[in-house]
Design a protein around this motif. Structure first.
Motif, PDB file in Angstrom:
ATOM      1  N   LEU A 166       0.810  -1.205   0.000  1.00  0.00           N
ATOM      2  CA  LEU A 166       0.000   0.000   0.000  1.00  0.00           C
ATOM      3  C   LEU A 166       0.847   1.261   0.000  1.00  0.00           C
ATOM      4  O   LEU A 166       0.333   2.359   0.124  1.00  0.00           O
ATOM      5  CB  LEU A 166      -0.933   0.015   1.216  1.00  0.00           C
ATOM      6  N   ASP A 167       2.158   1.098  -0.141  1.00  0.00           N
ATOM      7  CA  ASP A 167       3.042   2.240  -0.229  1.00  0.00           C
ATOM      8  C   ASP A 167       2.804   2.967  -1.547  1.00  0.00           C
ATOM      9  O   ASP A 167       2.248   2.426  -2.491  1.00  0.00           O
ATOM     10  CB  ASP A 167       4.507   1.790  -0.111  1.00  0.00           C
ATOM     11  N   ILE A 168       3.260   4.202  -1.621  1.00  0.00           N
ATOM     12  CA  ILE A 168       2.981   5.021  -2.798  1.00  0.00           C
ATOM     13  C   ILE A 168       3.565   4.411  -4.058  1.00  0.00           C
ATOM     14  O   ILE A 168       3.069   4.615  -5.170  1.00  0.00           O
ATOM     15  CB  ILE A 168       3.528   6.452  -2.574  1.00  0.00           C
ATOM     16  N   GLY A 169       4.647   3.624  -3.949  1.00  0.00           N
ATOM     17  CA  GLY A 169       5.240   3.032  -5.134  1.00  0.00           C
ATOM     18  C   GLY A 169       4.374   1.958  -5.762  1.00  0.00           C
ATOM     19  O   GLY A 169       4.377   1.776  -6.979  1.00  0.00           O
ATOM     20  N   PHE A 170       3.621   1.200  -4.953  1.00  0.00           N
ATOM     21  CA  PHE A 170       2.799   0.115  -5.467  1.00  0.00           C
ATOM     22  C   PHE A 170       1.318   0.482  -5.573  1.00  0.00           C
ATOM     23  O   PHE A 170       0.558  -0.261  -6.177  1.00  0.00           O
ATOM     24  CB  PHE A 170       2.924  -1.121  -4.561  1.00  0.00           C
ATOM     25  N   LEU A 171       0.938   1.575  -4.960  1.00  0.00           N
ATOM     26  CA  LEU A 171      -0.484   1.891  -4.894  1.00  0.00           C
ATOM     27  C   LEU A 171      -1.139   2.060  -6.264  1.00  0.00           C
ATOM     28  O   LEU A 171      -2.233   1.532  -6.494  1.00  0.00           O
ATOM     29  CB  LEU A 171      -0.688   3.136  -4.034  1.00  0.00           C
ATOM     30  N   PRO A 172      -0.538   2.767  -7.239  1.00  0.00           N
ATOM     31  CA  PRO A 172      -1.187   2.871  -8.555  1.00  0.00           C
ATOM     32  C   PRO A 172      -1.395   1.523  -9.235  1.00  0.00           C
ATOM     33  O   PRO A 172      -2.476   1.253  -9.784  1.00  0.00           O
ATOM     34  CB  PRO A 172      -0.226   3.771  -9.345  1.00  0.00           C
ATOM     35  N   ASP A 173      -0.380   0.652  -9.195  1.00  0.00           N
ATOM     36  CA  ASP A 173      -0.529  -0.682  -9.799  1.00  0.00           C
ATOM     37  C   ASP A 173      -1.588  -1.493  -9.065  1.00  0.00           C
ATOM     38  O   ASP A 173      -2.370  -2.230  -9.689  1.00  0.00           O
ATOM     39  CB  ASP A 173       0.810  -1.426  -9.772  1.00  0.00           C
ATOM     40  N   LEU A 174      -1.605  -1.375  -7.741  1.00  0.00           N
ATOM     41  CA  LEU A 174      -2.585  -2.136  -6.960  1.00  0.00           C
ATOM     42  C   LEU A 174      -4.005  -1.696  -7.287  1.00  0.00           C
ATOM     43  O   LEU A 174      -4.919  -2.532  -7.420  1.00  0.00           O
ATOM     44  CB  LEU A 174      -2.290  -1.950  -5.471  1.00  0.00           C
ATOM     45  N   GLN A 175      -4.221  -0.405  -7.439  1.00  0.00           N
ATOM     46  CA  GLN A 175      -5.554   0.080  -7.768  1.00  0.00           C
ATOM     47  C   GLN A 175      -5.998  -0.417  -9.147  1.00  0.00           C
ATOM     48  O   GLN A 175      -7.171  -0.750  -9.345  1.00  0.00           O
ATOM     49  CB  GLN A 175      -5.564   1.606  -7.713  1.00  0.00           C
ATOM     50  N   ARG A 176      -5.089  -0.473 -10.103  1.00  0.00           N
ATOM     51  CA  ARG A 176      -5.433  -0.985 -11.430  1.00  0.00           C
ATOM     52  C   ARG A 176      -5.805  -2.466 -11.363  1.00  0.00           C
ATOM     53  O   ARG A 176      -6.756  -2.914 -12.008  1.00  0.00           O
ATOM     54  CB  ARG A 176      -4.267  -0.788 -12.393  1.00  0.00           C
ATOM     55  N   ILE A 177      -5.045  -3.237 -10.577  1.00  0.00           N
ATOM     56  CA  ILE A 177      -5.328  -4.673 -10.468  1.00  0.00           C
ATOM     57  C   ILE A 177      -6.683  -4.906  -9.815  1.00  0.00           C
ATOM     58  O   ILE A 177      -7.484  -5.741 -10.271  1.00  0.00           O
ATOM     59  CB  ILE A 177      -4.199  -5.372  -9.676  1.00  0.00           C
ATOM     60  N   LEU A 178      -6.981  -4.177  -8.737  1.00  0.00           N
ATOM     61  CA  LEU A 178      -8.250  -4.367  -8.041  1.00  0.00           C
ATOM     62  C   LEU A 178      -9.442  -3.989  -8.914  1.00  0.00           C
ATOM     63  O   LEU A 178     -10.554  -4.482  -8.702  1.00  0.00           O
ATOM     64  CB  LEU A 178      -8.270  -3.552  -6.752  1.00  0.00           C
ATOM     65  N   SER A 179      -9.228  -3.122  -9.906  1.00  0.00           N
ATOM     66  CA  SER A 179     -10.329  -2.748 -10.793  1.00  0.00           C
ATOM     67  C   SER A 179     -10.758  -3.898 -11.697  1.00  0.00           C
ATOM     68  O   SER A 179     -11.871  -3.882 -12.232  1.00  0.00           O
ATOM     69  CB  SER A 179      -9.917  -1.543 -11.645  1.00  0.00           C
ATOM     70  N   TYR A 180      -9.893  -4.887 -11.888  1.00  0.00           N
ATOM     71  CA  TYR A 180     -10.233  -6.055 -12.709  1.00  0.00           C
ATOM     72  C   TYR A 180     -10.930  -7.154 -11.901  1.00  0.00           C
ATOM     73  O   TYR A 180     -11.346  -8.164 -12.472  1.00  0.00           O
ATOM     74  CB  TYR A 180      -8.973  -6.653 -13.351  1.00  0.00           C
ATOM     75  N   LEU A 181     -11.011  -6.996 -10.574  1.00  0.00           N
ATOM     76  CA  LEU A 181     -11.548  -8.049  -9.715  1.00  0.00           C
ATOM     77  C   LEU A 181     -13.019  -7.791  -9.400  1.00  0.00           C
ATOM     78  O   LEU A 181     -13.482  -6.647  -9.434  1.00  0.00           O
ATOM     79  CB  LEU A 181     -10.746  -8.118  -8.406  1.00  0.00           C
ATOM     80  N   PRO A 182     -13.768  -8.836  -9.074  1.00  0.00           N
ATOM     81  CA  PRO A 182     -15.160  -8.644  -8.646  1.00  0.00           C
ATOM     82  C   PRO A 182     -15.216  -7.851  -7.348  1.00  0.00           C
ATOM     83  O   PRO A 182     -14.318  -7.935  -6.499  1.00  0.00           O
ATOM     84  CB  PRO A 182     -15.683 -10.075  -8.457  1.00  0.00           C
ATOM     85  N   LYS A 183     -16.280  -7.086  -7.170  1.00  0.00           N
ATOM     86  CA  LYS A 183     -16.431  -6.304  -5.952  1.00  0.00           C
ATOM     87  C   LYS A 183     -16.753  -7.187  -4.755  1.00  0.00           C
ATOM     88  O   LYS A 183     -16.389  -6.851  -3.619  1.00  0.00           O
ATOM     89  CB  LYS A 183     -17.522  -5.252  -6.146  1.00  0.00           C
ATOM     90  N   GLN A 184     -17.444  -8.292  -4.996  1.00  0.00           N
ATOM     91  CA  GLN A 184     -17.742  -9.232  -3.914  1.00  0.00           C
ATOM     92  C   GLN A 184     -16.594 -10.227  -3.805  1.00  0.00           C
ATOM     93  O   GLN A 184     -16.475 -11.163  -4.595  1.00  0.00           O
ATOM     94  CB  GLN A 184     -19.066  -9.953  -4.193  1.00  0.00           C
ATOM     95  N   ARG A 185     -15.754 -10.002  -2.843  1.00  0.00           N
ATOM     96  CA  ARG A 185     -14.591 -10.864  -2.644  1.00  0.00           C
ATOM     97  C   ARG A 185     -14.158 -10.766  -1.187  1.00  0.00           C
ATOM     98  O   ARG A 185     -14.582  -9.866  -0.456  1.00  0.00           O
ATOM     99  CB  ARG A 185     -13.439 -10.438  -3.550  1.00  0.00           C
ATOM    100  N   THR A 186     -13.288 -11.676  -0.776  1.00  0.00           N
ATOM    101  CA  THR A 186     -12.706 -11.663   0.566  1.00  0.00           C
ATOM    102  C   THR A 186     -11.278 -11.144   0.460  1.00  0.00           C
ATOM    103  O   THR A 186     -10.479 -11.673  -0.336  1.00  0.00           O
ATOM    104  CB  THR A 186     -12.707 -13.069   1.180  1.00  0.00           C
ATOM    105  N   THR A 187     -10.932 -10.130   1.235  1.00  0.00           N
ATOM    106  CA  THR A 187      -9.612  -9.501   1.164  1.00  0.00           C
ATOM    107  C   THR A 187      -8.888  -9.719   2.486  1.00  0.00           C
ATOM    108  O   THR A 187      -9.442  -9.472   3.564  1.00  0.00           O
ATOM    109  CB  THR A 187      -9.732  -7.994   0.885  1.00  0.00           C
ATOM    110  N   LEU A 188      -7.644 -10.156   2.392  1.00  0.00           N
ATOM    111  CA  LEU A 188      -6.826 -10.454   3.569  1.00  0.00           C
ATOM    112  C   LEU A 188      -5.549  -9.630   3.494  1.00  0.00           C
ATOM    113  O   LEU A 188      -4.865  -9.628   2.461  1.00  0.00           O
ATOM    114  CB  LEU A 188      -6.480 -11.947   3.641  1.00  0.00           C
ATOM    115  N   LEU A 189      -5.208  -8.937   4.570  1.00  0.00           N
ATOM    116  CA  LEU A 189      -3.988  -8.139   4.654  1.00  0.00           C
ATOM    117  C   LEU A 189      -3.149  -8.661   5.807  1.00  0.00           C
ATOM    118  O   LEU A 189      -3.645  -8.775   6.941  1.00  0.00           O
ATOM    119  CB  LEU A 189      -4.307  -6.654   4.879  1.00  0.00           C
ATOM    120  N   PHE A 190      -1.881  -8.970   5.513  1.00  0.00           N
ATOM    121  CA  PHE A 190      -0.979  -9.471   6.553  1.00  0.00           C
ATOM    122  C   PHE A 190       0.339  -8.717   6.463  1.00  0.00           C
ATOM    123  O   PHE A 190       0.860  -8.472   5.370  1.00  0.00           O
ATOM    124  CB  PHE A 190      -0.720 -10.976   6.394  1.00  0.00           C
ATOM    125  N   SER A 191       0.886  -8.349   7.618  1.00  0.00           N
ATOM    126  CA  SER A 191       2.178  -7.686   7.667  1.00  0.00           C
ATOM    127  C   SER A 191       2.691  -7.698   9.094  1.00  0.00           C
ATOM    128  O   SER A 191       1.944  -7.996  10.034  1.00  0.00           O
ATOM    129  CB  SER A 191       2.083  -6.247   7.143  1.00  0.00           C
TER     130      SER A 191
END
Length: 493
Positions: A166-191
């Motif tokens: 979610l850092d600024i370097g990856f955020l634009p690519d991440l937003q583009r990828i999530l736009s291709y995914l269904p809105k109904q999904r399960t999201t998991l964040l680990f760090s």
């Protein structure tokens, strides 16, 4: 006592794979996260490095995807159901290998795609069909644009090392990828580290998430002994070799802040007889994988690396980590030292602090929530030079002092150097002119001898060289003189 994996009621293929890997009891993050993921809830999980976060999301995902398992060879029966995104190539390869081990006795397929490699083999795997896709953001976008994979049936999305994702370097690519995914999904964040800003940003991607923190945020493992030494910049290599020798450390990570410094340090240590290799972003993917594999096999003693190796790499039984340079971001310190002390084992962490690290050290103390004790390090060469007195210490600025008193410190100082003798006594003499004040220079004396009416020429000036002329110059006519008229020749009869 941590609960056992047998209490989860995993499917027989998964339970058999877990038993073969030797896992009997769950870690705290696994015990809290796996039941929640099995319920289909969104999760934001924070735990210390080396506590088994990969199994915490892999096993419940595979359990829920078993209903889609099929032995059919048709790619249409194997669409992408789970997407795991990671920030680095090495971490992507490691997670893909672990998922493959867990799904060993199932019909579920998995593969990994990352940059730095030819796309053709990865394209062939995607065309064959996979249920679990592990990827880095940049290469995944390349395959999406090339229409090699379709993500419209993804049910689960995992962001491992989510703070970096979610850092600024990856955020634009991440937003583009999530736009291709269904809105109904399960999201998991680990760090292992979550800042307040990252939590606020992550909440926009999750729906009613369950926050799981098995330890204080940004905390380091209690099994790691952390030491900070004040060492001057030019003495760091010597300090590194001395600590390796005194602690009898067989293998270690050595972290630096720049790619150029990483390559130079690896060459210097190799020249000094230490088996080392460099790992940084400017190396090709083949070179990076070979360096990592050699370190895992024990063929390399020191892995000199940048923060590309700071996250997620799980190499067992690495006894120590050296912070040759303090990291620019304090959060990276937690991930760096997490390469040792994995799975409850003990580890050592050594950080070299010089005069320019004041700001980085203050940010690190703020992150850890405690005062860091920086110790002086007595170098062996200085010990031999000054007679082995244990009271003399290096404070990192090449200033030697004795804590027992200034008088003793002055007595321990080495004698001043003797003045260097002159190379030639002639140059130490004062200037003495050869001529008397009233005497004239030699060139003036030559002019006086030549006479008053003649042109004087210095003997030190070379005369112009005489060259024979083809035609003689015409004699000039005096001004005002009349030219005699020659008689005309007589006509010939």
């Amino acid at each position: 006592m941590n609960p056992a994996f047998s209490e989860l009621s995993l499917a027989e293929p998964l339970a058999r794979a877990v038993a073969e890997l030797g896992f009997s009891s769950m870690t705290p993050i696994q015990a809290q996260a796996i039941p929640v993921v099995l319920q289909g809830r969104d999760v934001m999980g924070a735990a210390q490095t080396g506590t088994g976060k990969t199994a915490a999301f892999s096993l419940p995902l595979l359990q829920r995807l078993l209903k889609h398992a099929s032995s059919s060879t048709s790619p249409a029966r194997h669409p992408v159901r789970a997407l795991v995104l990671l920030p680095t190539r090495e971490l992507a390869v490691q997670v893909a290998q672990q998922i493959e081990l867990y799904a060993k006795y199932t019909e579920l397929r998995s593969t990994v795609v990352f940059g730095g490699m030819d796309m053709k083999p990865q394209t062939a795997e995607l065309k064959r069909g996979v249920e679990v896709l592990v990827a880095t953001p940049g290469r995944l976008l390349d395959h999406i644009e090339a229409k090699n994979c379709v993500l419209n049936q993804v049910e689960y999305v995992v962001l491992d090392e989510a703070d970096r994702m979610l850092d600024i370097g990856f955020l634009p690519d991440l937003q583009r990828i999530l736009s291709y995914l269904p809105k109904q999904r399960t999201t998991l964040l680990f760090s292992a580290t979550f800042s307040t800003e990252i939590k606020r940003l992550a909440s926009s991607y999750l729906q009613d998430p369950v926050t799981i923190e098995v330890a204080r945020s940004n905390a380091t493992a209690a099994t790691i002994e952390q030491r900070f030494y004040r060492v001057e910049e030019n003495d760091k290599i010597q300090a590194l070799k001395q600590v390796l020798r005194e602690r009898t450390i067989g293998q270690a990570f050595v972290f630096v802040n720049s790619k150029l410094g990483c390559a130079r340090l690896a060459r210097s240590l190799e020249h000094d007889g230490l088996n080392s290799t460099a790992l940084h972003g400017d190396k090709s993917q083949d070179e990076r994988l070979k360096a990592l594999d050699s370190f895992k096999k024990g063929e390399v003693q020191l892995l000199v690396c940048t923060d590309v190796a700071a996250r997620g790499l799980d190499i067992k039984d690495v006894p120590a980590v050296f912070n040759f340079d303090l990291p620019f971001n304090a959060e990276d310190y937690v991930h760096r030292i997490g390469r040792t002390g994995r799975a409850g084992a003990s580890g050592l962490s050594f950080s070299f602090v010089c005069g320019r690290d004041t700001k980085s050290l203050a940010e690190l103390e703020k992150l850890l929530g405690k005062k860091v004790e920086v110790e002086p390090l007595e170098l062996e060469s200085d010990r031999r030079r000054f007679g082995g007195d244990p009271g003399r210490i290096n404070d990192g600025q090449r200033l030697w002092h004795d804590p027992r008193g200034s008088a003793e410190a002055r007595a321990l100082r080495p004698p001043p150097r003797a003045a260097r003798p002159a190379a030639d006594p002639f140059f130490e003499q004062p200037y003495q002119p050869k001529l008397a004040p009233e005497a004239k220079p030699e060139w003036e004396q030559q002019s006086a001898k030549a006479g008053a009416g003649t042109r004087s020429v210095s003997p030190f000036i070379r005369t112009k060289r005489k060259v024979a002329a083809l035609f003689k110059a015409a004699t000039p006519v005096a001004a005002g003189a009349e030219c005699e008229r020659q008689p005309d020749p007589e006509p010939v009869a």
